[in-house]
Design an enzyme around this catalytic site. Structure first.
Site, PDB file in Angstrom:
ATOM      1  N   ASP A 177       0.810  -1.218   0.000  1.00 43.03           N
ATOM      2  CA  ASP A 177       0.000   0.000   0.000  1.00 43.03           C
ATOM      3  C   ASP A 177       0.849   1.277   0.000  1.00 43.03           C
ATOM      4  O   ASP A 177       1.862   1.373   0.672  1.00 43.03           O
ATOM      5  CB  ASP A 177      -0.928   0.050   1.206  1.00 43.03           C
ATOM      6  CG  ASP A 177      -1.814   1.282   1.144  1.00 43.03           C
ATOM      7  OD1 ASP A 177      -2.615   1.366   0.207  1.00 43.03           O
ATOM      8  OD2 ASP A 177      -1.666   2.177   2.001  1.00 43.03           O
TER       9      ASP A 177
ATOM     10  N   ASP B  12      -8.056   4.211   6.129  1.00 45.99           N
ATOM     11  CA  ASP B  12      -6.801   4.721   5.528  1.00 45.99           C
ATOM     12  C   ASP B  12      -6.253   5.876   6.370  1.00 45.99           C
ATOM     13  O   ASP B  12      -5.717   6.849   5.835  1.00 45.99           O
ATOM     14  CB  ASP B  12      -7.005   5.140   4.065  1.00 45.99           C
ATOM     15  CG  ASP B  12      -5.671   5.227   3.311  1.00 45.99           C
ATOM     16  OD1 ASP B  12      -4.618   4.951   3.911  1.00 45.99           O
ATOM     17  OD2 ASP B  12      -5.686   5.581   2.114  1.00 45.99           O
TER      18      ASP B  12
HETATM   19  O1  DOR Z   1      -3.554   8.915   1.052  1.00 49.55           O
HETATM   20  C1  DOR Z   1      -2.762   8.014   1.242  1.00 49.55           C
HETATM   21  N1  DOR Z   1      -1.839   8.074   2.220  1.00 49.55           N
HETATM   22  N2  DOR Z   1      -2.796   6.956   0.447  1.00 49.55           N
HETATM   23  C2  DOR Z   1      -1.854   6.001   0.508  1.00 49.55           C
HETATM   24  O2  DOR Z   1      -1.941   5.060  -0.203  1.00 49.55           O
HETATM   25  C3  DOR Z   1      -0.703   6.121   1.432  1.00 49.55           C
HETATM   26  C4  DOR Z   1      -1.078   6.938   2.589  1.00 49.55           C
HETATM   27  C5  DOR Z   1       0.096   7.313   3.442  1.00 49.55           C
HETATM   28  O3  DOR Z   1       0.919   6.444   3.786  1.00 49.55           O
HETATM   29  O4  DOR Z   1       0.183   8.482   3.821  1.00 49.55           O
END
Ligand code: DOR
Length: 431
Positions: free
Chosen positions: A153, A306
């Site tokens: 991810d 997230d």
């Molecule tokens: O918005 C996001 N932040 N999407 C991601 O895939 C990574 C994440 C991050 O690690 O800050």
């Protein structure tokens, strides 16, 4: 025997199909009984009148930043923020420093979680070394160390042959692969949805096709290998259609959507607020509507936050330079309650997508209030209005698009293993 008596709430348990006013009795960390007029002696009583009593929320996608970026968040602060949001189990992504691509890192995270976090924490290990998309990690060793799933991810495995091998190996060891589906080349320099928003802002666009192209590839590879593909943070109508069709033909696919992709369109980016920058980006109204419908239908199994903390000095820069991501735990329930208030999903289905659904996706023994289940419980006031000030929250970071807003719906008590770990009046009370 230790007893907790949660009295008079609306019990919503998707696992046993219960939706009625009842008492919940917890005995020695497990659900002892759910019923009316139960006689309980020697119990700690929690009055839940007017509240929902649900299984604790399970988050399949969060960034706790430890090890390596503790100035943004650590397992202790992230765990506290989680329980303040009703989350009792958080699965944390591997893009730490060092990357969680080695059992020693997995061990470290679990050890810190046991000692410092009021929420349960389970690590998701990297699928490829250094998240570079080239060489597979030692997945079986990581699984033995406690990894519940595999994901690069934040990055996409662009090489289809590597992705195929990851899926083949994951299938062999019975683990889900959670994907960040964005074609890096199609994303290019894109920082907002490609369309009216990118035109008006004069910023490079990230097209919906960047997501759909990769979801299509990964669904075909899941079909080829028979592996369990979990699509992270779905943001487009196109991806929803592909997932629905794949499911109908028997592909083992599950999916999640974030509160921000359910609640905000690309219009939120029009003020250049870097707290509206995330990956994937906020999309069009039609995309948001498709995600909301898919969640209600169950084509999307889970709401995942997230949760992505970033420090003020990183976000207080021009839009193109800011890192993507926003906080998620403490605002999630209020934000997704909008779907209930709009009549798009029933309370019990919403609770399913926050607890029972995600627990099933990663095959974890939580998300249930059935007799004998582990007593991870959220008590939620669906109507409570509150001013969200991230400075008063538990995360070390403050990057939220809802900062300063009045929200409706708030977790008021959270229990993990039958122990009260959060109470809205007293705050986080354990460990
Ligand atoms: O918005 C996001 N932040 N999407 C991601 O895939 C990574 C994440 C991050 O690690 O800050």
């Amino acid at each position: 025997m230790s007893r907790v008596w949660i009295a008079g709430g609306r019990v919503l348990d998707p696992a046993s199909g219960i939706d009625r006013v009842a008492d919940v009795v917890i005995e020695d960390g497990r659900i002892g009984a759910v019923g009316s007029g139960v006689e309980v002696s020697g119990a700690e009583k929690v009055d839940a009148t007017g509240c929902w009593v649900t299984p604790g929320f399970v988050d399949l996608h969060a960034h706790l930043r430890e090890p390596g970026q503790e100035y943004k968040e650590d397992i202790a602060s992230g765990g506290r923020s989680a329980v303040a949001g009703g989350f009792t189990l958080v699965c944390c992504m591997a893009n730490t420093q060092p990357v969680n691509d080695d059992p020693a890192v997995t061990d470290y995270i679990l050890d810190r979680a046991r000692n410092d976090s009021p929420a349960r924490v389970l690590p998701i290990a990297a699928a490829t070394k250094g998240l570079e998309g080239k060489i597979m990690t030692e997945m079986a060793a990581l699984q033995r160390a406690g990894a519940v799933a595999f994901s690069d991810d934040g990055h996409t495995i662009m090489d289809g042959a590597v992705m195929r091998r990851v899926l083949e190996y994951a299938r062999m060891i019975g683990a889900p692969v959670s994907v960040h589906a964005e074609d890096r080349h199609l994303v290019g320099q894109g920082v907002v949805n490609e369309g009216p928003a990118s035109t008006r802002l004069g910023l490079p666009g990230n097209p919906a096709a960047a997501e759909t192209v990769l979801v299509a590839r990964d669904l075909l590879l899941a079909e080829l290998t028979g592996a369990h593909l979990h699509v992270g943070h779905v943001s487009t109508a196109g991806a929803v259609d592909l997932i629905r069709a794949a499911r109908e033909r028997g592909v083992h696919v599950t999916a999640e959507v974030t509160p921000h992709h359910l609640a905000l369109t690309e219009d939120a980016t029009l003020g250049y607020d870097t707290n509206t920058k995330m990956a994937p980006p906020l999309r069009s109204k039609a995309d948001v509507e498709a995600c909301r419908r898919a969640l209600a239908e169950g084509v999307i199994d889970a709401i995942a936050t997230d949760h992505a903390p970033h420090a003020p000095h990183e976000k207080d820069v021009e839009f193109t330079a800011a890192p993507p991501g926003v906080l998620g735990f403490e605002t999630a329930y209020a934000v997704v309650m909008d779907l209930v208030r709009a009549g798009e999903i029933s309370p019990i289905e919403l609770v399913a997508r926050l607890s029972t659904g995600p627990a099933r996706v990663f095959r974890q023994p939580y998300g249930s209030l059935a007799k004998g289940a582990v007593a991870d419980v959220a008590i939620l006031d669906p109507d409570r209005e509150w001013l969200y000030d991230p400075l008063k929250g538990y995360s070390k970071s403050h990057n939220s698009p809802w900062a300063g807003g009045t929200l409706r719906g708030r977790p008021v008590v959270t229990l993990v293993g039958g122990r009260i770990v959060y109470d809205v009046e007293r705050g986080v009370v354990a460990p």
